[in-house]
Write an enzyme that holds these catalytic residues in place. Structure first.
Site, mmCIF file in Angstrom:
data_model
loop_
_atom_site.group_PDB
_atom_site.id
_atom_site.type_symbol
_atom_site.label_atom_id
_atom_site.label_comp_id
_atom_site.label_asym_id
_atom_site.label_seq_id
_atom_site.Cartn_x
_atom_site.Cartn_y
_atom_site.Cartn_z
ATOM 1 N N GLN A 155 -62.591 -35.257 47.945
ATOM 2 C CA GLN A 155 -64.068 -35.790 47.193
ATOM 3 C C GLN A 155 -64.173 -36.439 46.686
ATOM 4 O O GLN A 155 -64.099 -36.889 45.382
ATOM 5 C CB GLN A 155 -64.710 -34.383 46.780
ATOM 6 C CG GLN A 155 -66.059 -33.807 46.582
ATOM 7 C CD GLN A 155 -66.976 -33.494 46.007
ATOM 8 O OE1 GLN A 155 -66.722 -33.124 44.665
ATOM 9 N NE2 GLN A 155 -67.748 -32.640 45.316
ATOM 10 N N TYR A 189 -74.786 -35.686 39.703
ATOM 11 C CA TYR A 189 -73.710 -37.176 39.276
ATOM 12 C C TYR A 189 -74.573 -38.104 39.619
ATOM 13 O O TYR A 189 -75.729 -38.585 40.601
ATOM 14 C CB TYR A 189 -72.670 -36.770 39.726
ATOM 15 C CG TYR A 189 -71.873 -35.831 39.139
ATOM 16 C CD1 TYR A 189 -71.645 -36.205 37.962
ATOM 17 C CD2 TYR A 189 -71.282 -34.174 39.572
ATOM 18 C CE1 TYR A 189 -70.543 -34.524 36.371
ATOM 19 C CE2 TYR A 189 -70.643 -33.602 38.977
ATOM 20 C CZ TYR A 189 -70.779 -33.283 37.752
ATOM 21 O OH TYR A 189 -69.894 -32.394 36.972
ATOM 22 N N ARG A 205 -72.003 -33.628 50.288
ATOM 23 C CA ARG A 205 -72.602 -32.798 49.402
ATOM 24 C C ARG A 205 -73.884 -32.996 49.016
ATOM 25 O O ARG A 205 -74.106 -34.079 48.228
ATOM 26 C CB ARG A 205 -71.421 -32.064 47.879
ATOM 27 C CG ARG A 205 -71.900 -30.751 47.724
ATOM 28 C CD ARG A 205 -70.602 -30.413 47.164
ATOM 29 N NE ARG A 205 -70.509 -28.751 47.077
ATOM 30 C CZ ARG A 205 -70.067 -28.236 45.779
ATOM 31 N NH1 ARG A 205 -68.731 -28.723 45.087
ATOM 32 N NH2 ARG A 205 -69.841 -26.850 46.257
ATOM 33 N N ARG A 219 -65.076 -19.664 43.583
ATOM 34 C CA ARG A 219 -64.709 -19.036 42.492
ATOM 35 C C ARG A 219 -63.220 -18.768 42.932
ATOM 36 O O ARG A 219 -62.429 -17.636 42.698
ATOM 37 C CB ARG A 219 -65.094 -18.052 41.994
ATOM 38 C CG ARG A 219 -65.728 -19.261 40.409
ATOM 39 C CD ARG A 219 -67.118 -18.146 39.600
ATOM 40 N NE ARG A 219 -68.673 -18.685 40.859
ATOM 41 C CZ ARG A 219 -69.548 -18.479 41.158
ATOM 42 N NH1 ARG A 219 -69.708 -17.475 39.822
ATOM 43 N NH2 ARG A 219 -70.598 -19.093 41.773
HETATM 44 C C1 8OZ Z 1 -66.945 -28.301 36.565
HETATM 45 C C2 8OZ Z 1 -66.370 -28.691 35.389
HETATM 46 C C3 8OZ Z 1 -66.889 -30.322 35.218
HETATM 47 C C4 8OZ Z 1 -67.255 -31.241 36.756
HETATM 48 C C5 8OZ Z 1 -69.305 -30.766 39.917
HETATM 49 C C6 8OZ Z 1 -67.123 -32.158 39.478
HETATM 50 O O1 8OZ Z 1 -69.922 -29.676 39.376
HETATM 51 C C7 8OZ Z 1 -68.011 -30.744 39.387
HETATM 52 C C8 8OZ Z 1 -67.573 -30.352 38.102
HETATM 53 C C9 8OZ Z 1 -67.281 -28.932 37.439
HETATM 54 O O2 8OZ Z 1 -69.512 -30.470 41.212
#
Ligand code: 8OZ
Length: 367
Positions: A97, A182, A229, A325
């Site tokens: 990813q 992000y 994603r 999870r």
């Molecule tokens: C949990 C903690 C830090 C980053 C995401 C890459 O939510 C994460 C992430 C998840 O996609």
């Protein structure tokens, strides 16, 4: 009737089942370098139809949390080679990813302690994770600076370069992280993007950066090795869009001609409710838009799935189901679902950072 245990073709890969290990951030890569312990962790889970690696920074600027892995330095690549080798030795398949966090970062984690970058200089009301003297803590993200339009082609190239590195490190393909607030999601959505140039304003403009990244990555490694994603209505990392349905319908129509191996959808709030109050979304309509535009790729669904819900999703057009999870605590999840065995519960205290405890020591069935 499709079942989770049917084999399926995804891009150039033949998967023995439709169960996917979702990407899971675990903060166990000091210096952004994958370790032998990580190789063991992934190898334990190699019976998944497909594994997706934890989110992996494409550049130092793309990093937003302590001890998450990268894919831009030689030692990082060598670390990943051990992981992909261990997974392949166990007969598994793994995508990497590719991640740029944008504004979800902290000056402490950035090159020369500069401000993190974002579509607009709006601080995300969210936390990131730092480790100081071996002690982890959640801290508010730093104020970002707005990217110049001239910097965007450089980040597109960084994604492309990281995709090439992923294949060199032995990954079977890449998943671009366009979700969870992000960088790419920040450009897509009105809550984080207030730009007035070609990358902001209209839906077409907000989707431009993501589509440029997807085209370049496909060109670099071949579309049969590329997934994406998305999380249309997630609340993660303070992200929101005023009108997500037409935005994502546009995105999937534009993506269709690229011929991606799969689209991976987080339904609802990441790791939370599958229906978010005030943010209705019709995923079936999004899937229809994608198919009507000619897309043949797999439709992967994620968020809070159990076996019964997974069966419903497959009956309604999903091809793959990603489990997050459940995979943390159950290395042999495929076998447990197949036999109806109970699942180990997740230990929250050991999710982020640390060593083998709560990572490679979850027992397989009957142990
Ligand atoms: C949990 C903690 C830090 C980053 C995401 C890459 O939510 C994460 C992430 C998840 O996609």
């Amino acid at each position: 009737m499709k079942s989770l245990f049917d084999p399926v073709q995804v891009g150039s890969l033949h998967l023995p089942n439709r169960i996917v290990m979702a990407p899971l951030t675990r903060n166990r890569a000091p210096g952004a370098i994958p370790t032998p312990l990580m190789a063991q962790y992934y190898a334990q889970r190699a019976s998944a139809g497909l594994m997706i690696s934890e989110a992996t920074a494409i550049t130092h600027q793309g990093q937003g949390y302590a001890d998450v892995p990268g894919l831009y330095g030689t030692e990082q690549l060598d670390g990943w080679k051990q992981v992909t080798q261990a997974v392949h030795d166990r007969g598994g398949r793994i995508f990497c990813q590719l991640w740029h966090v944008g504004r979800v970062s902290h000056v402490e984690l950035q090159p020369e302690h500069q401000k993190p970058v974002a579509p607009s200089a709006i601080t995300a009301k969210t936390k990131t994770y730092l480790i100081k003297d071996g002690i982890g803590s959640f801290v508010p993200t730093s104020e970002p600076r707005e990217l110049d339009a001239e910097e965007i082609p450089g980040i597109v190239r960084d994604f492309r370069h990281a995709a090439r590195n992923a294949l060199s490190a032995g990954f079977d393909g890449v998943e671009v992280h366009g979700a969870n607030g992000y960088l790419l999601d920040q450009f897509l959505k009105t809550g984080a993007n207030r730009r007035s140039d070609d990358y902001g304003g209209s839906i077409e403009n907000r989707a431009r950066f993501l589509l440029e990244v997807m085209r370049e990555v496909c060109e670099e490694v071949g579309r049969e090795r590329v997934g994406l994603r998305l999380s249309p209505v997630t609340t993660a990392n303070d992200i929101a869009d005023d009108d997500p349905q037409p935005l994502f319908d546009h995105v999937v129509r534009q993506l269709a001609p690229l011929g991606l191996a799969y689209l991976h959808l987080i339904e609802g709030a990441t790791g939370g409710p599958r229906e978010v109050e005030g943010r209705p979304f019709d995923y079936a309509a999004m899937l229809r838009a994608w198919r009507e535009a000619g897309a043949k790729g797999a439709w992967m669904v994620n968020n809070g799935y159990d076996q019964a819900l997974a069966g419903q999703a497959l009956a309604q057009g999903a091809d793959l189901v990603a489990f997050g999870r459940a995979y943390i605590a159950n290395p042999d999840l495929v076998e447990r679902l197949r036999t109806g065995a109970p699942l180990n519960p997740v230990e929250k205290a050991t999710l982020y950072g640390g060593g083998a405890e709560g990572y490679t020591d979850y027992p397989p069935m009957g142990k």
